[in-house]
Write a protein that holds these residues in place. Structure first.
Motif, PDB file in Angstrom:
ATOM      1  N   UNK B  31     -26.961   8.187 -12.178  1.00 27.89           N
ATOM      2  CA  UNK B  31     -26.900   9.073 -12.999  1.00 27.89           C
ATOM      3  C   UNK B  31     -25.675  10.039 -14.225  1.00 27.89           C
ATOM      4  N   UNK B  32     -25.764  10.685 -15.358  1.00 32.06           N
ATOM      5  CA  UNK B  32     -25.375  11.741 -16.182  1.00 32.06           C
ATOM      6  C   UNK B  32     -25.825  12.850 -15.345  1.00 32.06           C
ATOM      7  N   UNK B  33     -24.750  13.797 -15.746  1.00 36.04           N
ATOM      8  CA  UNK B  33     -24.491  14.572 -15.143  1.00 36.04           C
ATOM      9  C   UNK B  33     -24.294  15.462 -15.959  1.00 36.04           C
ATOM     10  N   UNK B  48     -20.337  21.547 -20.561  1.00 35.79           N
ATOM     11  CA  UNK B  48     -20.241  19.619 -20.589  1.00 35.79           C
ATOM     12  C   UNK B  48     -21.126  18.894 -19.814  1.00 35.79           C
ATOM     13  N   UNK B  49     -20.790  17.779 -19.964  1.00 34.57           N
ATOM     14  CA  UNK B  49     -21.354  16.083 -19.729  1.00 34.57           C
ATOM     15  C   UNK B  49     -20.721  15.190 -19.251  1.00 34.57           C
ATOM     16  N   UNK B  50     -20.570  14.464 -17.912  1.00 30.83           N
ATOM     17  CA  UNK B  50     -20.169  13.154 -17.746  1.00 30.83           C
ATOM     18  C   UNK B  50     -21.033  12.177 -17.925  1.00 30.83           C
ATOM     19  N   UNK B  51     -20.665  11.503 -18.605  1.00 33.59           N
ATOM     20  CA  UNK B  51     -21.532   9.830 -18.601  1.00 33.59           C
ATOM     21  C   UNK B  51     -21.028   9.595 -18.345  1.00 33.59           C
ATOM     22  N   UNK B  52     -19.514   8.761 -18.504  1.00 29.05           N
ATOM     23  CA  UNK B  52     -18.785   7.665 -17.644  1.00 29.05           C
ATOM     24  C   UNK B  52     -17.284   7.613 -18.078  1.00 29.05           C
ATOM     25  N   UNK B  56     -13.203  13.573 -14.065  1.00 29.25           N
ATOM     26  CA  UNK B  56     -12.514  15.732 -14.935  1.00 29.25           C
ATOM     27  C   UNK B  56     -12.844  15.729 -16.363  1.00 29.25           C
ATOM     28  N   UNK B  57     -14.026  17.141 -16.335  1.00 27.81           N
ATOM     29  CA  UNK B  57     -15.126  16.653 -17.774  1.00 27.81           C
ATOM     30  C   UNK B  57     -14.626  18.518 -18.058  1.00 27.81           C
ATOM     31  N   UNK B  58     -14.000  19.027 -19.444  1.00 22.40           N
ATOM     32  CA  UNK B  58     -14.005  20.377 -19.374  1.00 22.40           C
ATOM     33  C   UNK B  58     -14.498  20.564 -20.760  1.00 22.40           C
ATOM     34  N   UNK B  59     -14.864  21.541 -20.805  1.00 21.57           N
ATOM     35  CA  UNK B  59     -15.114  22.388 -21.472  1.00 21.57           C
ATOM     36  C   UNK B  59     -14.279  23.433 -22.719  1.00 21.57           C
ATOM     37  N   UNK B  60     -15.093  23.432 -24.261  1.00 19.40           N
ATOM     38  CA  UNK B  60     -13.460  24.681 -24.879  1.00 19.40           C
ATOM     39  C   UNK B  60     -13.138  26.218 -24.326  1.00 19.40           C
ATOM     40  N   UNK B  61     -14.221  26.094 -23.126  1.00 17.62           N
ATOM     41  CA  UNK B  61     -14.116  27.820 -23.085  1.00 17.62           C
ATOM     42  C   UNK B  61     -12.962  27.604 -21.876  1.00 17.62           C
ATOM     43  N   UNK B  62     -12.957  26.755 -21.242  1.00 18.74           N
ATOM     44  CA  UNK B  62     -11.921  26.711 -20.166  1.00 18.74           C
ATOM     45  C   UNK B  62     -12.464  26.555 -18.446  1.00 18.74           C
ATOM     46  N   UNK B  63     -13.816  25.882 -18.479  1.00 18.60           N
ATOM     47  CA  UNK B  63     -14.759  25.292 -17.568  1.00 18.60           C
ATOM     48  C   UNK B  63     -14.276  23.981 -17.317  1.00 18.60           C
ATOM     49  N   UNK B  64     -14.061  23.013 -15.972  1.00 16.51           N
ATOM     50  CA  UNK B  64     -14.061  22.037 -15.180  1.00 16.51           C
ATOM     51  C   UNK B  64     -15.497  21.790 -15.126  1.00 16.51           C
ATOM     52  N   UNK B  65     -15.471  20.466 -14.553  1.00 13.45           N
ATOM     53  CA  UNK B  65     -16.355  20.172 -13.475  1.00 13.45           C
ATOM     54  C   UNK B  65     -15.579  18.624 -13.581  1.00 13.45           C
ATOM     55  N   UNK B  69     -18.357  10.648  -6.561  1.00 10.99           N
ATOM     56  CA  UNK B  69     -19.552  10.150  -6.490  1.00 10.99           C
ATOM     57  C   UNK B  69     -19.907   9.892  -5.022  1.00 10.99           C
ATOM     58  N   UNK B  70     -18.740  10.151  -3.891  1.00 10.38           N
ATOM     59  CA  UNK B  70     -18.945   9.472  -2.423  1.00 10.38           C
ATOM     60  C   UNK B  70     -19.554  11.808  -1.771  1.00 10.38           C
ATOM     61  N   UNK B  71     -19.425  12.432  -2.397  1.00 13.72           N
ATOM     62  CA  UNK B  71     -20.345  13.576  -1.888  1.00 13.72           C
ATOM     63  C   UNK B  71     -21.131  14.020  -2.743  1.00 13.72           C
ATOM     64  N   UNK B  72     -21.050  13.062  -3.807  1.00 10.51           N
ATOM     65  CA  UNK B  72     -22.700  13.574  -4.857  1.00 10.51           C
ATOM     66  C   UNK B  72     -22.544  14.229  -5.074  1.00 10.51           C
ATOM     67  N   UNK B  73     -21.181  15.281  -5.948  1.00 11.18           N
ATOM     68  CA  UNK B  73     -21.439  16.497  -6.136  1.00 11.18           C
ATOM     69  C   UNK B  73     -20.933  16.589  -7.320  1.00 11.18           C
ATOM     70  N   UNK B  74     -21.175  17.925  -8.194  1.00 14.33           N
ATOM     71  CA  UNK B  74     -20.305  18.181  -9.755  1.00 14.33           C
ATOM     72  C   UNK B  74     -20.203  19.668  -9.657  1.00 14.33           C
ATOM     73  N   UNK B  75     -19.417  20.025  -8.875  1.00 13.61           N
ATOM     74  CA  UNK B  75     -19.011  21.476  -9.123  1.00 13.61           C
ATOM     75  C   UNK B  75     -18.320  21.521 -10.241  1.00 13.61           C
ATOM     76  N   UNK B  76     -18.489  23.318 -10.557  1.00  9.87           N
ATOM     77  CA  UNK B  76     -17.862  23.716 -11.548  1.00  9.87           C
ATOM     78  C   UNK B  76     -16.738  24.692 -11.665  1.00  9.87           C
ATOM     79  N   UNK B  77     -15.811  24.755 -12.300  1.00 10.15           N
ATOM     80  CA  UNK B  77     -14.973  25.845 -12.317  1.00 10.15           C
ATOM     81  C   UNK B  77     -14.096  26.371 -12.533  1.00 10.15           C
TER      82      UNK B  77
END
Lengths: 113, 113
Positions: B31-33, B48-52, B56-65, B69-77
């Motif tokens: 999946x893409x997230x 923000x998005x994860x494609x490949x 660790x992906x980041x947004x311009x306003x300080x968020x990251x996710x 894959x092992x935990x099937x998670x995409x938590x936002x921080x």
């Protein structure tokens, strides 16, 4: 236009009335999506167009729901014989290609009384 | 079939405190997230998005996710939130064969002074 435009922003319909919701996608965007967002829930997919072709309508909840995009630009979501459970925000999104970033409109809030 | 679970419907936090919004998904295929944000009376905006690539992906306003894959998670921080971050946040997935997004139920982030 600058973004996805939806009209009307708010619609109150009496039970049994037919409604039509309009979506103007970003100019040149080939893909168009409709989602339904019930109160307190996330959006749920309704249908997808690529240009004028409706490629996926698996999310339409009943045959009272009908969507069209006859010229591959503006789209209309029609709900016949509205029922109270149809009350929701209807979101339209468009993207420049089939799996590109989706840009969302502000939605139409439908209240069936 | 795929699904997204956002365990926390509301997260209250004081300004300048760190925050984590949880997202777990299930899917039988890759999946893409995505994380979307919805400010009051506005449409969904891609945060923000994860494609490949880097998980660790980041947004311009300080968020990251972080895609796990092992935990099937995409938590936002975010390490330090602002009042202006008050909004509804939606996690979404799209499988690599489809076009539509599957959303979680949303988490309302409420930042208090």
């Amino acid at each position: 236009g600058a973004g996805v435009s939806q009209s009307p922003r708010y619609k109150v319909a009496k039970r049994g009335q037919d409604v039509a919701l309009r979506c103007d996608p970003i100019s040149g965007h080939v893909s168009l999506f409709w989602y339904q967002q019930a109160l307190g829930q996330g959006p749920e997919f309704l249908t997808y167009f690529q240009n004028e072709a409706q490629l996926d309508k698996s999310g339409l909840p009943s045959d009272r729901f009908f969507a069209e995009r006859p010229e591959g630009s503006v789209s209309t979501l029609k709900i016949q014989r509205t029922q109270q459970e149809d009350s929701a925000v209807y979101l339209c999104a468009s993207s420049s290609r089939a799996r590109g970033e989706a840009f969302f409109g502000q939605g139409t809030r439908l209240t069936v009384v | 079939a795929q699904s997204v679970t956002q365990l926390d419907s509301q997260v209250p936090v004081f300004e300048e405190a760190p925050v984590e919004l949880r997202c777990n998904y299930s899917s039988s295929v890759s999946v893409y997230l995505f994380w979307y944000v919805q400010y009051p009376n506005q449409g969904l905006q891609l945060l923000l998005k994860y494609l490949s690539g880097s998980t660790l992906v980041e947004s311009i306003n300080g968020f990251e996710a972080e895609f796990n894959k092992s935990q099937t998670s995409f938590h936002l921080r975010k390490p330090s939130v602002h009042i202006s971050d008050t909004a509804e946040y939606f996690c979404a997935v799209r499988n690599n064969a489809g076009n539509m997004l599957t959303f979680g139920g949303g988490t309302r982030l409420m930042v208090k002074p």
